[in-house]
Design an enzyme around this catalytic site. Sequence first.
Site, PDB file in Angstrom:
ATOM      1  N   PHE A 177     -54.247 -74.057 -38.064  1.00 41.53           N
ATOM      2  CA  PHE A 177     -53.538 -75.296 -37.616  1.00 41.53           C
ATOM      3  C   PHE A 177     -52.415 -74.713 -36.463  1.00 41.53           C
ATOM      4  O   PHE A 177     -51.295 -75.135 -36.708  1.00 41.53           O
ATOM      5  CB  PHE A 177     -52.878 -76.300 -38.698  1.00 41.53           C
ATOM      6  N   ASP A 210     -57.465 -73.865 -34.461  1.00 45.62           N
ATOM      7  CA  ASP A 210     -57.250 -75.312 -34.237  1.00 45.62           C
ATOM      8  C   ASP A 210     -58.318 -76.073 -33.772  1.00 45.62           C
ATOM      9  O   ASP A 210     -59.058 -75.705 -32.900  1.00 45.62           O
ATOM     10  CB  ASP A 210     -56.009 -75.258 -33.149  1.00 45.62           C
ATOM     11  N   ASP A 230     -50.431 -74.460 -41.719  1.00 44.77           N
ATOM     12  CA  ASP A 230     -49.370 -75.618 -41.241  1.00 44.77           C
ATOM     13  C   ASP A 230     -50.141 -76.728 -40.914  1.00 44.77           C
ATOM     14  O   ASP A 230     -50.108 -77.180 -39.819  1.00 44.77           O
ATOM     15  CB  ASP A 230     -48.738 -74.924 -40.271  1.00 44.77           C
ATOM     16  N   CYS A 242     -46.233 -81.344 -44.636  1.00 36.75           N
ATOM     17  CA  CYS A 242     -45.026 -82.172 -43.953  1.00 36.75           C
ATOM     18  C   CYS A 242     -45.478 -83.633 -44.251  1.00 36.75           C
ATOM     19  O   CYS A 242     -44.992 -84.510 -43.671  1.00 36.75           O
ATOM     20  CB  CYS A 242     -45.251 -82.082 -42.269  1.00 36.75           C
TER      21      CYS A 242
END
Length: 395
Positions: A227, A249, A299, A339
């Site tokens: 990512f 990605d 991430d 997140c």
Amino acid sequence: MAIIFVKQKRERSIQHKHPWLFSGAIERVEGDPQLGETVEVRSFNGDFLGWGAYSPNSQIRVRFWSFNQTDNINRDFLKKRIEAAVSLRRLLLADDSTNMYRLIHAESDDLPGLIVDSYADFLVIQILSAGIEYWRDTIIDLLHEILHPEGIYERSDVSVRQLEGLEQRSGSLFGLQPPDRLSVSENHHLFWVDLINGQKTGFYIDQRDNRQKFSSFINGGSVLNCFAYSAAFSVYALNAGAESVLSIDSSVEALNLAKENILLNQLPLDKCEWLSENVFTALRGLRDRARSFDTIILDPPKFAPTSALAQKAARAYKDINLLAFKLLKPGGVLFTFSCSGGIDAKLFQKIVSDAALDAGVNAKIISFLTQGPDHPVSLNFPEGAYLKGLVCKIT
Ligand code: SAH
């Protein structure tokens, strides 16, 4: 001004200064408040509780401006709030190694629904609530007056605005339009950012301190950056002496910018490998080809924006963490993040621990990571602590 009366026994969270009043806690509305207008909130018995912005279509019916009866919600009030946020950043980031940071972090800066990021001489603003939308012109004027940017660009192009009954919108609001690519720095590393079309407001600023920490763990070796977006972690890795970095990605545009970021820092492109692929399949491909790495970063984007999606998200986090543990060399280190607001730190740690168990590795947490200090967390708004990271070392 309209008055909102709260149901009996529902004023507790307001007395604890939580900035949200949900529709289910409202007994009745006296008057006819319009989208974003200031309302007075009172207890069932009529005692003053706070001033807030009304949002007739949202579950979060009122976002509080203040719990102080003598406050007036006006230009001056907003000016003081913006100045407080700006002076906190001046205190926290008083060096010249970095020129991009979050200036206003919404609820956590007592300005519910307002995000302002600063990139060199430009500001990017994102409006996520009816209350901020109502005061938009005043806020833009104040940002200009207090900060004198070369330009202010709006990136209110996010779907959560629908919940507030607001259309998506983006465009230049003041001064110069930012260039297609603006060069900025973070801890002396340079990055091209695209403020107009890039993800978020252009960069994942919240990872600044974690990237610095990450670079201190690099001791030659191979790195897998999952990512990767515009390859910020890859730039830090090569700068710290990594032998090779594979960046993955799904976004081709992100990886194009990523390659230019390697060049901008005068780092060797021949040490870089790029994969524009879904990480979930890419990790399986790497496993099947018996690849292994000294350091891995995971991430991912928000898999669970709310707790309703936590279970599905937990499976996704476990999957990628399990695969990552299997791809690590003996003694290798995993930097793993979430997140997702819907997954708290405790649950995230449990997921990572289950992943290590199923991968058949012994690992220890050697660091707990979070968002940078320009993304503060208000003690009365714990939801503001959204970024969780673990550094795990295979033992
Ligand atoms: N680590 C980055 C930020 C990552 S944001 C940094 O430091 O800047 C999440 C990234 O994951 C985005 O760039 C997005 O394009 C990418 N992405 C989202 N879902 C993906 C998937 N399933 N496979 C690969 N990439 C994905």
